[in-house]
Design a protein around this motif. Structure first.
Motif, PDB file in Angstrom:
ATOM      1  N   VAL A   1       0.466  -1.388  -0.098  1.00 41.59           N
ATOM      2  CA  VAL A   1       0.192   0.342  -0.395  1.00 41.59           C
ATOM      3  C   VAL A   1       0.629   1.462  -0.157  1.00 41.59           C
ATOM      4  CG1 VAL A   1      -1.735  -0.970   0.978  1.00 41.59           C
ATOM      5  CG2 VAL A   1       0.116  -0.221   1.928  1.00 41.59           C
ATOM      6  N   ASP A   2      -0.385   2.370   0.077  1.00 48.54           N
ATOM      7  CA  ASP A   2       1.083   3.976  -0.240  1.00 48.54           C
ATOM      8  C   ASP A   2       0.663   4.750   0.436  1.00 48.54           C
ATOM      9  OD1 ASP A   2       1.670   2.819  -3.039  1.00 48.54           O
ATOM     10  OD2 ASP A   2      -0.396   3.311  -3.999  1.00 48.54           O
ATOM     11  N   THR A   3       0.833   3.940   1.934  1.00 45.84           N
ATOM     12  CA  THR A   3      -0.171   4.779   3.334  1.00 45.84           C
ATOM     13  C   THR A   3       1.385   4.292   4.100  1.00 45.84           C
ATOM     14  OG1 THR A   3      -1.055   5.799   4.254  1.00 45.84           O
ATOM     15  CG2 THR A   3      -1.554   4.040   4.107  1.00 45.84           C
ATOM     16  N   ASP A   4       1.851   4.736   5.287  1.00 44.26           N
ATOM     17  CA  ASP A   4       1.916   4.756   6.792  1.00 44.26           C
ATOM     18  C   ASP A   4       2.638   5.789   7.343  1.00 44.26           C
ATOM     19  OD1 ASP A   4       4.586   5.976   5.145  1.00 44.26           O
ATOM     20  OD2 ASP A   4       5.267   4.041   5.035  1.00 44.26           O
ATOM     21  N   VAL A   5       2.821   5.922   8.710  1.00 44.64           N
ATOM     22  CA  VAL A   5       2.783   6.927   9.490  1.00 44.64           C
ATOM     23  C   VAL A   5       3.986   8.271   8.966  1.00 44.64           C
ATOM     24  CG1 VAL A   5       2.869   7.464  11.944  1.00 44.64           C
ATOM     25  CG2 VAL A   5       1.661   5.406  11.315  1.00 44.64           C
ATOM     26  N   PRO A   6       5.034   7.362   8.371  1.00 47.35           N
ATOM     27  CA  PRO A   6       5.463   8.766   8.264  1.00 47.35           C
ATOM     28  C   PRO A   6       5.381   9.499   7.011  1.00 47.35           C
ATOM     29  CG  PRO A   6       6.336   6.684   8.531  1.00 47.35           C
ATOM     30  CD  PRO A   6       5.494   6.506   9.190  1.00 47.35           C
ATOM     31  N   ARG A   7       4.309   8.912   6.099  1.00 47.75           N
ATOM     32  CA  ARG A   7       4.289   9.363   4.716  1.00 47.75           C
ATOM     33  C   ARG A   7       2.810   9.970   5.410  1.00 47.75           C
ATOM     34  NH1 ARG A   7       4.704   4.802   0.651  1.00 47.75           N
ATOM     35  NH2 ARG A   7       4.813   3.758   1.929  1.00 47.75           N
ATOM     36  N   MET A   8       1.865   9.749   5.895  1.00 48.70           N
ATOM     37  CA  MET A   8       0.799  11.054   6.898  1.00 48.70           C
ATOM     38  C   MET A   8       1.476  12.042   7.210  1.00 48.70           C
ATOM     39  SD  MET A   8      -2.703   7.649   7.648  1.00 48.70           S
ATOM     40  CE  MET A   8      -1.264   7.068   8.550  1.00 48.70           C
ATOM     41  N   ARG A   9       2.090  11.638   7.621  1.00 46.55           N
ATOM     42  CA  ARG A   9       2.597  12.979   8.856  1.00 46.55           C
ATOM     43  C   ARG A   9       3.301  13.782   7.806  1.00 46.55           C
ATOM     44  NH1 ARG A   9       2.652  12.611  14.157  1.00 46.55           N
ATOM     45  NH2 ARG A   9       3.408  11.078  15.250  1.00 46.55           N
ATOM     46  N   GLU A  10       4.521  13.077   6.938  1.00 44.73           N
ATOM     47  CA  GLU A  10       4.777  14.595   5.424  1.00 44.73           C
ATOM     48  C   GLU A  10       3.428  14.877   4.720  1.00 44.73           C
ATOM     49  OE1 GLU A  10       8.191  14.562   2.165  1.00 44.73           O
ATOM     50  OE2 GLU A  10       7.848  12.438   2.989  1.00 44.73           O
ATOM     51  N   GLY A  11       2.322  14.527   4.883  1.00 48.23           N
ATOM     52  CA  GLY A  11       0.819  15.555   4.084  1.00 48.23           C
ATOM     53  C   GLY A  11       0.236  15.310   5.047  1.00 48.23           C
ATOM     54  N   HIS A  12       0.963  15.839   5.926  1.00 43.54           N
ATOM     55  CA  HIS A  12      -0.248  16.183   7.275  1.00 43.54           C
ATOM     56  C   HIS A  12      -1.736  15.757   7.055  1.00 43.54           C
ATOM     57  CE1 HIS A  12       3.373  19.678   7.119  1.00 43.54           C
ATOM     58  NE2 HIS A  12       2.541  19.839   5.383  1.00 43.54           N
ATOM     59  N   VAL A  13      -1.530  14.001   6.968  1.00 45.93           N
ATOM     60  CA  VAL A  13      -3.068  14.055   7.466  1.00 45.93           C
ATOM     61  C   VAL A  13      -3.201  14.036   9.261  1.00 45.93           C
ATOM     62  CG1 VAL A  13      -4.339  11.747   7.113  1.00 45.93           C
ATOM     63  CG2 VAL A  13      -2.423  12.128   5.733  1.00 45.93           C
ATOM     64  N   GLY A  14      -4.822  14.399   8.989  1.00 48.96           N
ATOM     65  CA  GLY A  14      -4.969  14.625  11.038  1.00 48.96           C
ATOM     66  C   GLY A  14      -5.599  13.586  11.216  1.00 48.96           C
ATOM     67  N   ALA A  15      -6.963  12.618  10.401  1.00 47.42           N
ATOM     68  CA  ALA A  15      -7.294  11.538  11.056  1.00 47.42           C
ATOM     69  C   ALA A  15      -7.982  10.634   9.526  1.00 47.42           C
ATOM     70  CB  ALA A  15      -8.819  12.501  11.274  1.00 47.42           C
ATOM     71  N   LEU A  16      -7.943   9.947   9.547  1.00 47.03           N
ATOM     72  CA  LEU A  16      -8.471   9.068   7.962  1.00 47.03           C
ATOM     73  C   LEU A  16      -9.455   8.092   8.590  1.00 47.03           C
ATOM     74  CD1 LEU A  16      -6.937   6.093   8.827  1.00 47.03           C
ATOM     75  CD2 LEU A  16      -5.430   7.512   8.335  1.00 47.03           C
ATOM     76  N   PHE A  17     -10.444   7.966   7.736  1.00 51.46           N
ATOM     77  CA  PHE A  17     -11.647   6.197   7.026  1.00 51.46           C
ATOM     78  C   PHE A  17     -10.437   5.629   7.439  1.00 51.46           C
ATOM     79  CE2 PHE A  17     -14.825   9.632   7.229  1.00 51.46           C
ATOM     80  CZ  PHE A  17     -15.288   9.731   8.064  1.00 51.46           C
TER      81      PHE A  17
END
Length: 294
Positions: A1-17
């Motif tokens: 998959v194309d997501t993990d915690v470091p990449r979500m932090r870099e993308g400024h993700v605050g929440a996800l379904f």
């Protein structure tokens, strides 16, 4: 998959379904069991990454988790087959954390629309605070759900069909229905549904904002399915590229704040308020599919 915690932090993700994917063709007890396994997996992953992820079940904790520097995880949507045609199972799944359910692929939410039992499922979802996801649902189901639901509906993975004729994308008339119901259309960042470039995604966002309204558009990264993504949006770190494109197009900071956070928070708040009010007026439903759909 194309997501993990470091990449979500870099993308400024605050929440996800966190979508609960089931193998094709599962129904009955097998679908219920597989959904329970998926919910257990979500909790296992969140427990394994406490520095990055936290479970959240309503708007207050979602905001609190974000302020603590973590990413809020809301389990769902799950497929409607997960219920096994039982409102008791719906309540049990909600108690285990389920926050959204896709209304398609079952006898009570089909190409023909919602049956009487389907409407009862939706009313019980409203009472619990489980969001109705209409991505992939039939036009009749979308229209009836928008009319029956007291809480905002959700289209968790839908773009504009006028720009790209994918089955899960919505035509303008259904986008207008979702907008009139103050629902939420979350655009998936996949090449198949929105096109091969970040400009194509922005075109879809422009279209949905124009038809449904600025308060009814949000983002669905869809970085969990191994599908191809538009150029410059290849993983969960890339959201700033899309925001930059929207700023170049003249989107205001207010509308971008709605797109990236405010609209989802509104839907969660309204669903929570609807649930609390419904629980004061309505006992848990004991209806069975055989009693309503005979």
């Amino acid at each position: 998959v194309d997501t993990d915690v470091p990449r979500m932090r870099e993308g400024h993700v605050g929440a996800l379904f966190w979508a609960l994917h089931l193998p094709d063709g599962l129904d009955g007890d097998r679908a219920v069991g597989a959904t329970l396994d998926q919910l257990d997996l979500v909790k296992t992953v969140v427990r394994a990454h406490p520095e990055g992820l936290r479970l959240a079940d309503n708007p207050g904790p979602v905001t609190d988790v974000r302020h603590c520097g973590r990413i809020a995880v809301l389990p769902g949507p799950a497929g409607a087959a997960a219920l096994g045609d039982s409102l008791g199972i719906l309540r049990s799944l909600h108690g285990l954390g389920l926050r959204a359910l896709t209304l398609s692929g079952v006898a009570w939410a089909s190409e023909a629309g919602l049956t009487r039992f389907g409407e009862e499922v939706l009313r019980e979802m409203n009472r619990l605070g489980v969001l109705a996801d209409l991505s992939g649902a039939s036009p009749d189901t979308v229209r009836r759900a928008c009319a029956v639901s007291k809480a905002p509906v959700l289209c968790a993975r839908s773009a504009a069909r006028a720009l790209r004729p994918h089955p899960a994308n919505l035509p303008d008339d259904l986008l207008a229905e979702v907008g009139a119901a103050k629902g939420l259309c979350m655009l998936p960042l996949t090449a198949e549904q929105t096109g091969p470039t970040v400009r194509d995604v922005a075109d879809h966002l422009d279209r949905v904002r124009e038809i449904a309204g600025a308060e009814c558009v949000a983002l669905s990264g869809t970085y969990d399915a191994g599908t191809a993504h538009p150029q410059d949006l290849t993983d969960a770190s890339c959201y700033p590229h899309l925001v930059a494109e929207l700023l170049r197009r003249g989107w205001s900071e207010t509308d971008i704040a709605l797109l990236t956070w405010g609209n989802v928070q509104r839907v969660l708040r309204e669903a929570d308020f609807t649930a609390r009010e419904a629980q004061r007026r309505r006992a848990p439903s004991t209806m069975k599919i055989s009693e309503l759909d005979g």
